[in-house]
Motif scaffolding. Sequence first.
Motif, PDB file in Angstrom:
ATOM      1  N   UNK A  69     -11.249  17.310 -18.477  1.00  0.00           N
ATOM      2  CA  UNK A  69     -12.682  17.219 -18.163  1.00  0.00           C
ATOM      3  C   UNK A  69     -12.901  16.355 -16.919  1.00  0.00           C
ATOM      4  N   UNK A  70     -12.196  15.227 -16.831  1.00  0.00           N
ATOM      5  CA  UNK A  70     -12.305  14.361 -15.646  1.00  0.00           C
ATOM      6  C   UNK A  70     -11.891  15.097 -14.383  1.00  0.00           C
ATOM      7  N   UNK A  71     -10.811  15.860 -14.457  1.00  0.00           N
ATOM      8  CA  UNK A  71     -10.342  16.617 -13.293  1.00  0.00           C
ATOM      9  C   UNK A  71     -11.378  17.641 -12.850  1.00  0.00           C
ATOM     10  N   UNK A  72     -12.004  18.306 -13.798  1.00  0.00           N
ATOM     11  CA  UNK A  72     -13.031  19.305 -13.477  1.00  0.00           C
ATOM     12  C   UNK A  72     -14.208  18.641 -12.764  1.00  0.00           C
ATOM     13  N   UNK A  73     -14.660  17.518 -13.266  1.00  0.00           N
ATOM     14  CA  UNK A  73     -15.814  16.850 -12.674  1.00  0.00           C
ATOM     15  C   UNK A  73     -15.478  16.189 -11.334  1.00  0.00           C
ATOM     16  N   UNK A  74     -14.256  15.744 -11.156  1.00  0.00           N
ATOM     17  CA  UNK A  74     -13.837  15.214  -9.849  1.00  0.00           C
ATOM     18  C   UNK A  74     -13.862  16.325  -8.809  1.00  0.00           C
TER      19      UNK A  74
ATOM     20  N   UNK B  75     -16.814  30.231  18.116  1.00  0.00           N
ATOM     21  CA  UNK B  75     -15.993  30.171  16.900  1.00  0.00           C
ATOM     22  C   UNK B  75     -15.996  28.752  16.326  1.00  0.00           C
ATOM     23  N   UNK B  76     -15.793  27.768  17.173  1.00  0.00           N
ATOM     24  CA  UNK B  76     -15.805  26.375  16.717  1.00  0.00           C
ATOM     25  C   UNK B  76     -17.210  25.981  16.280  1.00  0.00           C
ATOM     26  N   UNK B  77     -18.210  26.441  17.005  1.00  0.00           N
ATOM     27  CA  UNK B  77     -19.593  26.130  16.629  1.00  0.00           C
ATOM     28  C   UNK B  77     -19.881  26.671  15.227  1.00  0.00           C
ATOM     29  N   UNK B  78     -19.447  27.889  14.945  1.00  0.00           N
ATOM     30  CA  UNK B  78     -19.633  28.467  13.613  1.00  0.00           C
ATOM     31  C   UNK B  78     -18.870  27.698  12.548  1.00  0.00           C
ATOM     32  N   UNK B  79     -17.658  27.277  12.879  1.00  0.00           N
ATOM     33  CA  UNK B  79     -16.855  26.492  11.939  1.00  0.00           C
ATOM     34  C   UNK B  79     -17.520  25.154  11.631  1.00  0.00           C
ATOM     35  N   UNK B  80     -18.101  24.524  12.655  1.00  0.00           N
ATOM     36  CA  UNK B  80     -18.808  23.253  12.457  1.00  0.00           C
ATOM     37  C   UNK B  80     -20.022  23.473  11.562  1.00  0.00           C
ATOM     38  N   UNK B  81     -20.783  24.527  11.826  1.00  0.00           N
ATOM     39  CA  UNK B  81     -21.964  24.807  11.006  1.00  0.00           C
ATOM     40  C   UNK B  81     -21.579  25.051   9.549  1.00  0.00           C
ATOM     41  N   UNK B  82     -20.502  25.793   9.323  1.00  0.00           N
ATOM     42  CA  UNK B  82     -20.044  26.048   7.957  1.00  0.00           C
ATOM     43  C   UNK B  82     -19.585  24.738   7.296  1.00  0.00           C
ATOM     44  N   UNK B  83     -18.890  23.904   8.055  1.00  0.00           N
ATOM     45  CA  UNK B  83     -18.410  22.633   7.525  1.00  0.00           C
ATOM     46  C   UNK B  83     -19.589  21.728   7.162  1.00  0.00           C
ATOM     47  N   UNK B  84     -20.576  21.656   8.046  1.00  0.00           N
ATOM     48  CA  UNK B  84     -21.737  20.807   7.784  1.00  0.00           C
ATOM     49  C   UNK B  84     -22.547  21.301   6.592  1.00  0.00           C
ATOM     50  N   UNK B  85     -22.567  22.602   6.405  1.00  0.00           N
ATOM     51  CA  UNK B  85     -23.295  23.164   5.261  1.00  0.00           C
ATOM     52  C   UNK B  85     -22.668  22.692   3.950  1.00  0.00           C
ATOM     53  N   UNK B  86     -21.361  22.582   3.917  1.00  0.00           N
ATOM     54  CA  UNK B  86     -20.646  22.156   2.708  1.00  0.00           C
ATOM     55  C   UNK B  86     -20.462  20.646   2.617  1.00  0.00           C
ATOM     56  N   UNK B  87     -20.515  19.953   3.754  1.00  0.00           N
ATOM     57  CA  UNK B  87     -20.261  18.508   3.806  1.00  0.00           C
ATOM     58  C   UNK B  87     -21.376  17.817   4.579  1.00  0.00           C
ATOM     59  N   UNK B  88     -22.544  17.726   3.957  1.00  0.00           N
ATOM     60  CA  UNK B  88     -23.714  17.152   4.633  1.00  0.00           C
ATOM     61  C   UNK B  88     -23.536  15.725   5.111  1.00  0.00           C
ATOM     62  N   UNK B  89     -22.626  14.993   4.504  1.00  0.00           N
ATOM     63  CA  UNK B  89     -22.357  13.619   4.933  1.00  0.00           C
ATOM     64  C   UNK B  89     -21.846  13.574   6.369  1.00  0.00           C
ATOM     65  N   UNK B  90     -21.255  14.672   6.858  1.00  0.00           N
ATOM     66  CA  UNK B  90     -20.658  14.678   8.189  1.00  0.00           C
ATOM     67  C   UNK B  90     -21.712  14.649   9.295  1.00  0.00           C
ATOM     68  N   UNK B  91     -22.979  14.895   8.968  1.00  0.00           N
ATOM     69  CA  UNK B  91     -24.035  14.751   9.968  1.00  0.00           C
ATOM     70  C   UNK B  91     -24.121  13.312  10.456  1.00  0.00           C
ATOM     71  N   UNK B  92     -23.639  12.383   9.670  1.00  0.00           N
ATOM     72  CA  UNK B  92     -23.684  10.975  10.047  1.00  0.00           C
ATOM     73  C   UNK B  92     -22.491  10.571  10.894  1.00  0.00           C
ATOM     74  N   UNK B  93     -21.603  11.495  11.199  1.00  0.00           N
ATOM     75  CA  UNK B  93     -20.384  11.185  11.931  1.00  0.00           C
ATOM     76  C   UNK B  93     -20.528  11.342  13.444  1.00  0.00           C
ATOM     77  N   UNK B  94     -21.625  11.904  13.888  1.00  0.00           N
ATOM     78  CA  UNK B  94     -21.783  12.178  15.310  1.00  0.00           C
ATOM     79  C   UNK B  94     -22.519  11.118  16.043  1.00  0.00           C
TER      80      UNK B  94
ATOM     81  N   UNK C 208     -16.212  16.749  -5.108  1.00  0.00           N
ATOM     82  CA  UNK C 208     -15.418  16.529  -3.893  1.00  0.00           C
ATOM     83  C   UNK C 208     -16.218  16.680  -2.599  1.00  0.00           C
ATOM     84  N   UNK C 209     -17.084  17.677  -2.513  1.00  0.00           N
ATOM     85  CA  UNK C 209     -17.827  17.916  -1.275  1.00  0.00           C
ATOM     86  C   UNK C 209     -18.762  16.760  -0.947  1.00  0.00           C
ATOM     87  N   UNK C 210     -19.120  15.961  -1.945  1.00  0.00           N
ATOM     88  CA  UNK C 210     -20.030  14.834  -1.727  1.00  0.00           C
ATOM     89  C   UNK C 210     -19.308  13.549  -1.347  1.00  0.00           C
TER      90      UNK C 210
END
Length: 184
Positions: free
Chosen positions: A91-96, A165-184, A100-102
């Motif tokens: 159960x712990x593994x499932x919830x971890x 291609x990289x722009x699309x990859x960044x957009x996809x990454x940011x969609x899944x990892x919203x915390x990364x908006x604070x990295x720029x 992960x994305x957060x």
Amino acid sequence: MFEFYCQYNVFPFKAWDILRSIYPHNEKADEIWRVLAKAKFLEWELTSSEHQWRLQNLKELCENAIREYNFLHEESGDTAPNHLAEQLQLLNEVFEKASEADVPTDVPDYLCCKITFDIFTDPVLTPSGITYERSALLEHLRTVGDFDPITRKPLKESQLIPNLAIKGAVQAYLKEHGWAYNMG
């Protein structure tokens, strides 16, 4: 239609994209990006906190259900082996995995500029095949000289190509990892 764009935050980023494509040297575009990125990060913080709270509550409910199930089987004299520790570990593994994305980590190198080390907002490709953040590379060309910062080969602004291609990859990454908006 306008409500749809605003609701899903497509409109501000599309407007920024258009501004950047029409006026690549506009310094206000970088400022606008910072404001948009900060807003997206704050939105992520709020939704992430709510998500983590809901996950924690669900995890506690599941743990209690597993404990009760095992207790009832024990009380009834069931001879099946008790796997409580194993079930709780699973159960712990499932919830971890679910959270992960957060969890902020390092942004992959291929999504970051070789000059600023920040996540790309407007990536451009040079003839040598290296991708840079447009504003950082233009600043380099203006202040240091007309050459690629890594290969040192001659380079003119007219040779830069948007790296979609990289722009699309960044957009996809940011969609899944919203915390990364604070990295720029």
